[in-house]
Scaffold this active site. Structure first.
Site, short mmCIF file in Angstrom:
data_model
loop_
_atom_site.label_atom_id
_atom_site.label_comp_id
_atom_site.label_asym_id
_atom_site.label_seq_id
_atom_site.Cartn_x
_atom_site.Cartn_y
_atom_site.Cartn_z
N GLY A 231 0.92 -1.19 0.18
CA GLY A 231 -0.02 -0.06 0.08
C GLY A 231 0.86 1.12 0.00
N GLY B 21 5.54 4.62 -8.86
CA GLY B 21 6.57 3.30 -8.87
C GLY B 21 5.47 1.99 -8.92
CG HIS B 22 3.46 0.86 -5.49
ND1 HIS B 22 3.56 1.84 -4.59
CD2 HIS B 22 3.91 -0.31 -5.05
CE1 HIS B 22 4.09 1.23 -3.72
NE2 HIS B 22 4.29 -0.05 -3.81
CE LYS C 276 12.39 2.13 -3.58
NZ LYS C 276 12.85 1.68 -2.19
NE ARG D 141 10.14 1.41 5.37
CZ ARG D 141 10.12 0.23 4.89
NH1 ARG D 141 10.54 -0.06 3.71
NH2 ARG D 141 9.84 -0.72 5.59
#
Ligand code: PAF
Length: 281
Positions: free
Chosen positions: A32, A37-38, A150, A188
């Protein structure tokens, strides 16, 4: 319209029915707090498969006792709205109790591939990752599963798990998506202070400096590591936890670069531990 499924049995039954019809299933596992990127992995899956499933599950097994499991950003409404824009069909969003109703009695342990890099900093982390990915593959039964480059070590480990356990899924590595200033997108990044956010693009810049040295003919790993460390020390306030060159995907240390290698780094800022890498062919 994206459907949100919270039960393991329901998800499994839905996917089983789809497979019977010959539907090709793409799968993007996530924790989540979705970012571009997701979404780029999801776009790829939507393009190449009949249906796409995204899991959103903050997996407690892959967090160490002093890590950020409780603080990890959770924003399911925003995430569902985001995946809807790229055409995802299902979000699998189970609770911890749904995924782990009993204490596991059978444990998966990653060997040598977890004895380097992130594995040394985060003991048990990759055991937790392969455990949940193994379960998710059995629940979603995907034909293709998408993982970000990544987390290159995670990608190598998942590929090895698929080979070792004969999962009928093809793992696809998707390129790192970066902010315009080069910082790799990560859930993050929200933990960075304003000053740290200014410094963070230097992680990628240090990797580009190493790449430039390589392009000029430097083949000694140590020399590239020094270039990166020097740049990070001057330009960031973070603690450098790792700068290393490993063969890819075997993750063997290499003093002299030949073949496919990846140069990776990890820097700990006040609340965020950031990783980045480049792969040199
Ligand atoms: O990369 C992640 O977000 C996680 O490690 C994964 C693959 C979703 C497993 O929890």
């Amino acid at each position: 319209m994206t459907q949100v499924i919270t039960e393991v049995k329901k998800m499994q039954a839905l996917m089983k029915a789809q497979k019977r019809k010959g539907v090709r299933i793409g799968f993007v596992p996530t924790m989540g707090a979705l970012h571009d990127g997701h979404l780029s992995m999801m776009r790829r899956s939507v393009k190449n498969n009949d249906i796409t499933v995204v899991s959103v599950f903050v997996n407690p097994l892959q967090f160490g006792p002093n890590e950020d499991f409780d603080a990890y950003p959770r924003q399911i409404e925003q995430d569902v709205a985001a995946v809807e824009t790229v055409g995802v069909d299902y979000v699998f969003y189970p609770s911890v109790e749904e995924m782990y109703p009993d204490k596991l009695d059978i444990n998966l342990t990653v060997g040598r591939l977890a004895e380097v890099l992130e594995g040394t900093q985060r003991p048990g982390h990759f055991d937790g990752v392969v455990t949940v990915v193994n379960k998710l593959f059995n629940i979603v039964q995907p034909d293709f599963a998408y993982f970000g480059k990544k987390d290159a070590q995670q990608l190598a480990i998942v590929e090895k798990m698929v080979a070792d356990f004969n999962h009928a899924v093809k793992v696809i590595g998707v390129d790192i998506v970066r902010e315009t200033d080069g910082l790799a997108k990560s859930s993050r990044n929200v933990y960075l202070t304003a000053e740290e956010r200014q410094e963070a693009p230097h992680l990628y810049q240090s990797l580009l400096l190493a790449q430039a040295q390589y392009d000029e003919g430097v083949r000694e790993s140590n020399q590239l590591v020094t270039v990166i460390r020097d740049h990070l020390e001057v330009n960031t306030s973070g603690r450098i936890e790792e700068v290393a060159v490993y063969s890819y995907p075997k993750l063997e240390p290499c003093e002299m670069i030949s073949g496919r290698v990846f140069i990776s780094l990890a820097v700990k800022f006040s609340k965020a531990r950031l990783i980045d890498n480049i792969i040199i062919e």
